[in-house]
Scaffold this motif. Structure first.
Motif, PDB file in Angstrom:
ATOM      1  N   GLY A 291      -7.467  37.808  12.301  1.00 40.52           N
ATOM      2  CA  GLY A 291      -6.477  37.098  13.099  1.00 40.52           C
ATOM      3  C   GLY A 291      -5.139  37.804  13.148  1.00 40.52           C
ATOM      4  O   GLY A 291      -4.085  37.161  13.247  1.00 40.52           O
ATOM      5  N   ALA A 292      -5.171  39.129  13.107  1.00 36.98           N
ATOM      6  CA  ALA A 292      -3.933  39.906  12.996  1.00 36.98           C
ATOM      7  C   ALA A 292      -2.956  39.605  14.125  1.00 36.98           C
ATOM      8  O   ALA A 292      -1.742  39.562  13.915  1.00 36.98           O
ATOM      9  N   GLU A 293      -3.440  39.385  15.332  1.00 33.69           N
ATOM     10  CA  GLU A 293      -2.562  39.220  16.481  1.00 33.69           C
ATOM     11  C   GLU A 293      -1.995  37.813  16.619  1.00 33.69           C
ATOM     12  O   GLU A 293      -1.219  37.541  17.538  1.00 33.69           O
ATOM     13  N   GLU A 294      -2.356  36.930  15.707  1.00 29.46           N
ATOM     14  CA  GLU A 294      -1.790  35.580  15.736  1.00 29.46           C
ATOM     15  C   GLU A 294      -0.382  35.590  15.140  1.00 29.46           C
ATOM     16  O   GLU A 294      -0.116  36.260  14.144  1.00 29.46           O
ATOM     17  N   CYS A 295       0.525  34.839  15.746  1.00 30.44           N
ATOM     18  CA  CYS A 295       1.906  34.741  15.256  1.00 30.44           C
ATOM     19  C   CYS A 295       1.932  34.171  13.844  1.00 30.44           C
ATOM     20  O   CYS A 295       1.115  33.305  13.482  1.00 30.44           O
ATOM     21  N   CYS A 296       2.879  34.637  13.044  1.00 31.65           N
ATOM     22  CA  CYS A 296       2.998  34.133  11.670  1.00 31.65           C
ATOM     23  C   CYS A 296       3.706  32.788  11.610  1.00 31.65           C
ATOM     24  O   CYS A 296       3.728  32.131  10.571  1.00 31.65           O
ATOM     25  N   GLY A 297       4.344  32.393  12.728  1.00 30.93           N
ATOM     26  CA  GLY A 297       5.012  31.097  12.765  1.00 30.93           C
ATOM     27  C   GLY A 297       6.512  31.145  12.594  1.00 30.93           C
ATOM     28  O   GLY A 297       7.178  30.112  12.656  1.00 30.93           O
ATOM     29  N   PHE A 298       7.078  32.340  12.386  1.00 31.29           N
ATOM     30  CA  PHE A 298       8.529  32.398  12.176  1.00 31.29           C
ATOM     31  C   PHE A 298       9.274  32.140  13.483  1.00 31.29           C
ATOM     32  O   PHE A 298       9.855  31.081  13.675  1.00 31.29           O
ATOM     33  N   GLY A 299       9.276  33.106  14.363  1.00 32.95           N
ATOM     34  CA  GLY A 299       9.860  32.898  15.685  1.00 32.95           C
ATOM     35  C   GLY A 299      11.336  32.553  15.676  1.00 32.95           C
ATOM     36  O   GLY A 299      11.808  31.825  16.550  1.00 32.95           O
ATOM     37  N   GLY A 300      12.086  33.032  14.700  1.00 37.65           N
ATOM     38  CA  GLY A 300      13.519  32.747  14.667  1.00 37.65           C
ATOM     39  C   GLY A 300      13.807  31.271  14.510  1.00 37.65           C
ATOM     40  O   GLY A 300      13.372  30.639  13.551  1.00 37.65           O
ATOM     41  N   THR A 301      14.505  30.691  15.483  1.00 39.50           N
ATOM     42  CA  THR A 301      14.863  29.273  15.400  1.00 39.50           C
ATOM     43  C   THR A 301      13.648  28.362  15.578  1.00 39.50           C
ATOM     44  O   THR A 301      13.743  27.171  15.300  1.00 39.50           O
TER      45      THR A 301
ATOM     46  N   LEU B  80       8.444  39.035   7.581  1.00 42.19           N
ATOM     47  CA  LEU B  80       8.090  39.171   6.176  1.00 42.19           C
ATOM     48  C   LEU B  80       8.800  38.135   5.307  1.00 42.19           C
ATOM     49  O   LEU B  80       8.265  37.720   4.277  1.00 42.19           O
ATOM     50  N   THR B  81       9.996  37.727   5.710  1.00 38.54           N
ATOM     51  CA  THR B  81      10.692  36.668   4.982  1.00 38.54           C
ATOM     52  C   THR B  81       9.896  35.371   5.040  1.00 38.54           C
ATOM     53  O   THR B  81       9.706  34.685   4.029  1.00 38.54           O
ATOM     54  N   HIS B  82       9.436  35.039   6.230  1.00 36.35           N
ATOM     55  CA  HIS B  82       8.653  33.808   6.421  1.00 36.35           C
ATOM     56  C   HIS B  82       7.319  33.889   5.678  1.00 36.35           C
ATOM     57  O   HIS B  82       6.955  32.966   4.926  1.00 36.35           O
ATOM     58  N   ILE B  83       6.613  34.987   5.852  1.00 37.44           N
ATOM     59  CA  ILE B  83       5.316  35.146   5.201  1.00 37.44           C
ATOM     60  C   ILE B  83       5.487  35.217   3.685  1.00 37.44           C
ATOM     61  O   ILE B  83       4.722  34.607   2.930  1.00 37.44           O
ATOM     62  N   GLY B  84       6.504  35.967   3.246  1.00 36.98           N
ATOM     63  CA  GLY B  84       6.734  36.105   1.808  1.00 36.98           C
ATOM     64  C   GLY B  84       7.102  34.788   1.152  1.00 36.98           C
ATOM     65  O   GLY B  84       6.676  34.503   0.025  1.00 36.98           O
ATOM     66  N   GLY B  85       7.892  33.970   1.845  1.00 33.49           N
ATOM     67  CA  GLY B  85       8.222  32.655   1.310  1.00 33.49           C
ATOM     68  C   GLY B  85       6.988  31.791   1.165  1.00 33.49           C
ATOM     69  O   GLY B  85       6.831  31.067   0.173  1.00 33.49           O
ATOM     70  N   THR B  86       6.093  31.876   2.154  1.00 31.39           N
ATOM     71  CA  THR B  86       4.844  31.119   2.093  1.00 31.39           C
ATOM     72  C   THR B  86       3.972  31.622   0.947  1.00 31.39           C
ATOM     73  O   THR B  86       3.375  30.830   0.201  1.00 31.39           O
ATOM     74  N   MET B  87       3.913  32.928   0.774  1.00 32.56           N
ATOM     75  CA  MET B  87       3.143  33.491  -0.337  1.00 32.56           C
ATOM     76  C   MET B  87       3.670  33.012  -1.679  1.00 32.56           C
ATOM     77  O   MET B  87       2.896  32.668  -2.591  1.00 32.56           O
ATOM     78  N   SER B  88       4.984  32.976  -1.800  1.00 30.52           N
ATOM     79  CA  SER B  88       5.592  32.538  -3.057  1.00 30.52           C
ATOM     80  C   SER B  88       5.275  31.077  -3.351  1.00 30.52           C
ATOM     81  O   SER B  88       4.918  30.711  -4.473  1.00 30.52           O
TER      82      SER B  88
ATOM     83  N   GLY C 111       2.233  29.842   9.159  1.00 28.88           N
ATOM     84  CA  GLY C 111       2.465  30.757   8.043  1.00 28.88           C
ATOM     85  C   GLY C 111       1.359  30.680   7.007  1.00 28.88           C
ATOM     86  O   GLY C 111       0.917  31.701   6.468  1.00 28.88           O
ATOM     87  N   ALA C 112       0.902  29.458   6.719  1.00 27.42           N
ATOM     88  CA  ALA C 112      -0.180  29.278   5.749  1.00 27.42           C
ATOM     89  C   ALA C 112      -1.472  29.920   6.240  1.00 27.42           C
ATOM     90  O   ALA C 112      -2.224  30.520   5.456  1.00 27.42           O
ATOM     91  N   ASP C 113      -1.733  29.816   7.545  1.00 26.42           N
ATOM     92  CA  ASP C 113      -2.916  30.461   8.115  1.00 26.42           C
ATOM     93  C   ASP C 113      -2.830  31.980   7.953  1.00 26.42           C
ATOM     94  O   ASP C 113      -3.809  32.644   7.586  1.00 26.42           O
ATOM     95  N   LYS C 114      -1.641  32.517   8.238  1.00 23.76           N
ATOM     96  CA  LYS C 114      -1.461  33.968   8.126  1.00 23.76           C
ATOM     97  C   LYS C 114      -1.682  34.436   6.681  1.00 23.76           C
ATOM     98  O   LYS C 114      -2.341  35.450   6.430  1.00 23.76           O
ATOM     99  N   VAL C 115      -1.141  33.695   5.736  1.00 16.66           N
ATOM    100  CA  VAL C 115      -1.293  34.059   4.325  1.00 16.66           C
ATOM    101  C   VAL C 115      -2.749  33.942   3.890  1.00 16.66           C
ATOM    102  O   VAL C 115      -3.267  34.788   3.156  1.00 16.66           O
ATOM    103  N   ARG C 116      -3.409  32.900   4.349  1.00 14.06           N
ATOM    104  CA  ARG C 116      -4.823  32.728   4.003  1.00 14.06           C
ATOM    105  C   ARG C 116      -5.647  33.923   4.487  1.00 14.06           C
ATOM    106  O   ARG C 116      -6.499  34.449   3.761  1.00 14.06           O
TER     107      ARG C 116
END
Length: 261
Positions: A173-183, A219-227, A196-201
């Motif tokens: 699912g690499a081409e799926e958005c991570c969910g950040f999208g700024g605002t 990476l901030t959004h994904i990294g926060g979800t990972m943490s 974000g949870a889907d991307k991390v999974r």
């Protein structure tokens, strides 16, 4: 060739190591890099939130600060996309609103010479093997602006594939958005968190140690979800991987940044 680093305000404030990595990498490839001290935000937050007229002075400032350079390199697909895609739209809109061509004329010289880092390496310098060494299993997330806006295609993957010691694992699912999208992450927090949870999974399913991307906002959004999910995986900017060598590994490479935890 006179080359300038457009670090972006997010990287300057939260991820200065990414900027250091870009300079280390380009210097190793024989490129001298200037850092114009007058650079500020590109105006993307204002533009994307609907304050488009307020973004115009920032576009003009960008043109003033970087206009003298032959190439402008940024380690951010989103900010690179702002300059390349949206500055021309801002100029066209100003013209359509009867406010003249001054904005379009101001930004026109900087638009074609603004490059996301992987574009500059592959298309301008003509290299994919940058002499990097990174002995980790890595999976790559193509961010939306890089994938759909700048159309980076396989440039980042070609660079990663040439890194010695690196084991590249395909991200489902690499081409799926991570969910950040700024605002978007602020206005639609529940949806953003689920994406974000889907991307991390998907990232965890690869068994990789590191998730790599070319944009620290994602990476901030994904990294926060990972943490929060305590998955034991690290988000690392592509520039930091490419700057690391066997003889001189980056001092911060093995340590997760606090702002990503």
């Amino acid at each position: 060739m006179r080359v300038a680093l457009f670090l972006t305000c997010v990287n300057d404030t939260l991820f200065p190591d990414t900027g250091r990595a870009v300079v280390t990498l380009l210097n190793r490839l024989g490129v001298d890099v200037d850092f114009p001290m007058g650079q500020t935000c590109c105006g993307q937050p204002q533009y994307n939130t609907g304050y488009r007229h307020q973004a115009e002075p920032l576009a003009r400032r960008f043109a003033d600060v970087f206009g003298e350079y032959d190439a402008i390199v940024t380690p951010s697909g989103s900010c690179g996309s702002m300059v390349r895609e949206l500055y021309p739209r801002m100029g066209a809109r100003a013209r359509a609103e009867g406010r003249g061509d001054s904005l379009a004329r101001a930004v026109a010289p900087v638009v074609p010479k603004t490059f996301e880092l992987t574009e500059f390496l592959v298309d301008v310098l003509g290299v994919t093997d940058v002499g990097a060494y990174y002995p980790h299993a890595v999976t790559y997330h193509p961010t939306c602006h890089g994938l759909r806006g700048l159309r980076l295609a396989d440039r980042p993957l070609r660079l990663l594939q040439a890194v010695k010691g690196l084991e590249l694992r395909e991200l489902p699912g690499a081409e799926e958005c991570c969910g950040f999208g700024g605002t978007f992450a602020v206005k639609n927090a529940d949806v953003s968190a689920a994406m974000g949870a889907d991307k991390v999974r998907h990232a965890v399913s690869t068994g990789a140690e590191v998730l790599c991307a070319a944009d620290n906002s994602c990476l901030t959004h994904i990294g926060g979800t990972m943490s929060r999910l305590r998955v034991g995986m690290r988000p690392v900017h592509l520039a930091e991987i490419l700057a690391s060598t066997e003889a001189e590994p980056l001092p911060w490479e093995t340590q997760p940044q606090e702002s990503r935890s």
